[in-house]
Scaffold this motif. Structure first.
Motif, PDB file in Angstrom:
ATOM      1  N   LYS A 248       1.041  -0.928   0.556  1.00 32.47           N
ATOM      2  CA  LYS A 248      -0.077  -0.057   0.127  1.00 32.47           C
ATOM      3  C   LYS A 248       1.173   1.317  -0.018  1.00 32.47           C
ATOM      4  O   LYS A 248      -0.013   2.661  -0.127  1.00 32.47           O
ATOM      5  N   HIS A 249       2.178   1.262   0.451  1.00 30.51           N
ATOM      6  CA  HIS A 249       2.959   2.397  -0.270  1.00 30.51           C
ATOM      7  C   HIS A 249       3.688   2.914  -0.861  1.00 30.51           C
ATOM      8  O   HIS A 249       5.087   3.342  -0.565  1.00 30.51           O
ATOM      9  N   GLN A 250       3.561   1.709  -2.113  1.00 29.40           N
ATOM     10  CA  GLN A 250       4.544   1.205  -3.125  1.00 29.40           C
ATOM     11  C   GLN A 250       4.434   2.950  -3.086  1.00 29.40           C
ATOM     12  O   GLN A 250       5.747   3.062  -3.574  1.00 29.40           O
ATOM     13  N   ALA A 251       3.460   3.515  -3.093  1.00 30.34           N
ATOM     14  CA  ALA A 251       3.773   4.792  -4.660  1.00 30.34           C
ATOM     15  C   ALA A 251       4.395   5.985  -3.703  1.00 30.34           C
ATOM     16  O   ALA A 251       5.092   6.576  -4.077  1.00 30.34           O
ATOM     17  N   ASN A 252       4.353   6.006  -2.103  1.00 30.23           N
ATOM     18  CA  ASN A 252       5.163   6.857  -1.381  1.00 30.23           C
ATOM     19  C   ASN A 252       6.756   6.683  -1.240  1.00 30.23           C
ATOM     20  O   ASN A 252       7.513   7.302  -1.794  1.00 30.23           O
ATOM     21  N   VAL A 253       6.924   5.048  -1.622  1.00 29.87           N
ATOM     22  CA  VAL A 253       8.377   5.118  -1.516  1.00 29.87           C
ATOM     23  C   VAL A 253       8.750   5.253  -3.138  1.00 29.87           C
ATOM     24  O   VAL A 253      10.023   6.132  -3.033  1.00 29.87           O
ATOM     25  N   LEU A 254       8.044   5.079  -3.879  1.00 30.79           N
ATOM     26  CA  LEU A 254       8.807   5.854  -6.244  1.00 30.79           C
ATOM     27  C   LEU A 254       8.264   7.125  -5.776  1.00 30.79           C
ATOM     28  O   LEU A 254       9.934   7.557  -6.614  1.00 30.79           O
ATOM     29  N   GLN A 255       7.648   7.296  -5.052  1.00 30.01           N
ATOM     30  CA  GLN A 255       7.903   9.128  -4.875  1.00 30.01           C
ATOM     31  C   GLN A 255       8.842   9.631  -4.224  1.00 30.01           C
ATOM     32  O   GLN A 255       9.441  10.688  -4.419  1.00 30.01           O
ATOM     33  N   ALA A 256       9.516   9.204  -3.011  1.00 28.75           N
ATOM     34  CA  ALA A 256      10.437   9.308  -2.977  1.00 28.75           C
ATOM     35  C   ALA A 256      11.785   9.511  -3.147  1.00 28.75           C
ATOM     36  O   ALA A 256      12.458   9.726  -3.149  1.00 28.75           O
ATOM     37  N   ALA A 257      11.764   7.930  -3.933  1.00 30.97           N
ATOM     38  CA  ALA A 257      12.895   8.191  -4.735  1.00 30.97           C
ATOM     39  C   ALA A 257      13.546   8.455  -5.751  1.00 30.97           C
ATOM     40  O   ALA A 257      14.425   9.360  -6.623  1.00 30.97           O
ATOM     41  N   ARG A 258      11.968   9.568  -6.504  1.00 26.85           N
ATOM     42  CA  ARG A 258      11.709  10.173  -7.150  1.00 26.85           C
ATOM     43  C   ARG A 258      12.627  11.585  -7.196  1.00 26.85           C
ATOM     44  O   ARG A 258      12.959  12.586  -8.054  1.00 26.85           O
ATOM     45  N   ARG A 259      12.290  11.699  -6.071  1.00 26.98           N
ATOM     46  CA  ARG A 259      12.161  13.521  -5.069  1.00 26.98           C
ATOM     47  C   ARG A 259      14.273  13.348  -5.421  1.00 26.98           C
ATOM     48  O   ARG A 259      14.614  14.213  -5.226  1.00 26.98           O
ATOM     49  N   ILE A 260      14.560  11.822  -4.371  1.00 29.12           N
ATOM     50  CA  ILE A 260      16.107  12.301  -4.875  1.00 29.12           C
ATOM     51  C   ILE A 260      16.419  11.579  -5.453  1.00 29.12           C
ATOM     52  O   ILE A 260      17.639  12.804  -6.219  1.00 29.12           O
ATOM     53  N   SER A 261      16.158  11.472  -6.578  1.00 28.94           N
ATOM     54  CA  SER A 261      16.828  11.613  -7.946  1.00 28.94           C
ATOM     55  C   SER A 261      16.245  12.667  -9.265  1.00 28.94           C
ATOM     56  O   SER A 261      17.987  12.855  -9.617  1.00 28.94           O
TER      57      SER A 261
END
Length: 265
Positions: A248-261
């Motif tokens: 359920k937190h997949q979108a949050n993790v991917l968004q965090a990865a994109r913010r760092i990227s």
């Protein structure tokens, strides 16, 4: 004239030999430091010599130099790392862009998910923790910055999946059959299947692989050239989440990865 040419050739050979010797000495010193840092207990001269494959006299000479420079220190029962390594670790955290930009993003991710969040970078056959924010309901264990873990277990597989094919296969074969915390056995075949799944979905969910009752979701972090340079994950114990709920937190993790990227560009 012939004597002059011979002298020039000899000089070049001597210079090249000296450079090669300096390079080997430096590599051997790093081998010794890495050997000592990989052990939780002090190591004796003989243990370090055997572990590095260096002659005992060579090992003793390198240990002496490293001890004088405070990169190692000698205790009654062996050698440990010395205080001089700490300023280098501190400087890394102040200078490395990924280490600088990750903490506030991880704090946001942990606030949203209530799970521990971390960033790892690959280092050879392993991964190193460079940033971490503990959840309010912490895990039964805590990792310090600098903790080294395998690429073949849990979230490490995300970094393994993006290694060059030849290097990836070498690591898979070296892992052979690995007992997991849930009493299952990971084989090269199941590891390859996990890697295919990671490349297909872009994430990996691990449950009780490295530590019993621990569940994690990991995604890659890319730089401006779309190269995977690190991984980000959230981790919790099975009293808080499970392999289905953590998705359920997949979108949050991917968004965090994109913010760092986006800040690494």
């Amino acid at each position: 004239m012939w004597n002059i040419l011979k002298a020039r050739v000899a000089a070049k050979r001597g210079k090249k030999l000296a450079e090669n010797n300096q390079g080997r000495t430096l590599e051997r010193a790093f081998d010794v430091i890495e050997c000592v840092s990989s052990s939780s207990d002090p190591l004796t001269l003989t243990q370090i010599s055997k572990a590095t494959g260096l002659h005992i006299a060579t090992t003793k000479r390198i240990l002496g130099t490293l001890e004088r420079r405070l990169y190692l220190k000698q205790a009654p029962n062996g050698y440990t790392l010395g205080p001089q390594v700490l300023p280098h670790a501190h400087a890394f955290l102040l200078q490395d862009r990924l280490a600088l930009i990750s903490p506030p993003i991880l704090r946001d991710l942990t606030a949203v998910t209530s799970l521990t969040s971390s960033v790892f970078v690959p280092s050879g056959d392993q991964r190193i923790l460079i940033s971490r924010v503990e959840a309010p309901n912490a895990l039964g264990y805590e990792f310090p910055i600098g903790q080294v873990l395998s690429l073949t277990l849990g979230g490490g597989k995300v970094l393994l999946a993006h290694k060059p094919a030849e290097e990836q296969e070498r690591i898979i074969e070296a892992a052979d059959s690995t007992p997991l915390a849930d009493q299952k056995v990971q084989t090269p075949e199941t590891l390859r299947a996990d890697i295919e799944q990671i490349l297909d979905t872009g994430i990996f969910v691990s449950a009780s692989e490295r530590s019993h009752g621990t569940v994690s979701l990991t995604a890659p972090i890319r730089n401006g050239d779309d190269t995977v340079i690190a991984s980000i994950n959230i981790t919790g114990h099975d009293g808080l989440t499970n392999a289905e709920d953590i998705l359920k937190h997949q979108a949050n993790v991917l968004q965090a990865a994109r913010r760092i990227s986006s800040q690494m560009s």
